[in-house]
Write an enzyme that holds these catalytic residues in place. Sequence first.
Site: not given
Ligand code: ATP
Ligand code: PLP
Ligand code: MG
Ligand code: NA
Ligand code: MG
Length: 297
Positions: A183, A223, A12, A146, A144
């Site tokens: 995560s 991302d 995006s 979650n 990668t």
């Molecule tokens: P996806 O892109 O597949 O949805 P995701 O859900 O793991 O991945 P995030 O929840 O944004 O993505 O987490 C990615 C990374 O960002 C984690 O490994 C951590 O290092 C960091 N992170 C995100 N939120 C926090 C937070 N509230 N506190 C600390 N670290 C965080």
């Molecule tokens: N791409 C778009 C257009 C979004 O609006 C969002 C979150 O609102 C994301 C990606 C997701 O980002 P991330 O999972 O890295 O927090």
């Molecule tokens: Mg997450």
């Molecule tokens: Na991820």
């Molecule tokens: Mg995410």
Amino acid sequence: PSDTGRVLSIQSHTVQGYVGNKSAVFPLQLLGYDVAPINSVQFSNHTGYPTFKGQVLNGEQLWELIEGLEANDLLFYTHLLTGYIGSVSFLNTILEVINKLRSVNPNLTYVCDPVMGDEGKLYVPEELVHVYREKVVPLASMLTPNQFEAEKLTGLRINSEEDGREACAILHAAGPSKVVITSITIGGLLLLIGSHQKEKGQKPEQFKILIDKIPAYFTGTGDLMTALLLGWSNKYPDSLDKAAELAVSTLQALLRRTLDDYKRAGYDPTSSSLEIRLIQSQDDIRNPNVELKAERY
Ligand code: ATP
Ligand code: PLP
Ligand code: MG
Ligand code: NA
Ligand code: MG
């Protein structure tokens, strides 16, 4: 092993703020990569705001861009990176892009963030799960997910570290030699679990990193995390644990800076999702100070 590469990044774009390509391209460039961004959508802002406007690229339009590159012999990439994909037709075209890129470079590394949902909620159409599971995961070099996405892709419920490690093993058997569950929340702790299967059929090397959870909600961090994992694991191809330490360290410094900046400006950081301070964190991207260490199992 290489210090650089050519990354085709299909994600995006937002005019304002940092998600998708806006949160992946700059860090990859800072780490020395040539990045070719294809914007799968162009939105005014991310979808967590009260409203957003903009355009969505469809599968045929994506293919048109690939044909333009091909016509000029510009399809040599070392890496393909994909994130949020909103429709089955676009995801099917991604499958064709992978095959096309691999016909030009059989060694192409495909880094797939199978973005489908979070915290128990799916935010893509249900039919995408099947396509990821059956067709996309088998082609990925690094995955990668979650916690929720790893559950969707394996059918496991992940309630313990053991479950997380088993999910990684199941995903290795399906294709990717590197898996990072970016995560996972277990007993109130935030952790990352990484797994590298160095030879097909062998026991993977696995590790975890315990992360200090910051009491705020950020967008664009998933991302950014996947982009950094691509960047560092290409530089340290045999040490996924080291790559993950570097990526997590950048994230933690950037999130602390983001939180501090919002607080200083008088915002309540728990009131809405925060835009990450990406540009201001360029030193933490280039030279992360590793404070959180990986623990090998
Ligand atoms: P996806 O892109 O597949 O949805 P995701 O859900 O793991 O991945 P995030 O929840 O944004 O993505 O987490 C990615 C990374 O960002 C984690 O490994 C951590 O290092 C960091 N992170 C995100 N939120 C926090 C937070 N509230 N506190 C600390 N670290 C965080
Ligand atoms: N791409 C778009 C257009 C979004 O609006 C969002 C979150 O609102 C994301 C990606 C997701 O980002 P991330 O999972 O890295 O927090
Ligand atoms: Mg997450
Ligand atoms: Na991820
Ligand atoms: Mg995410």
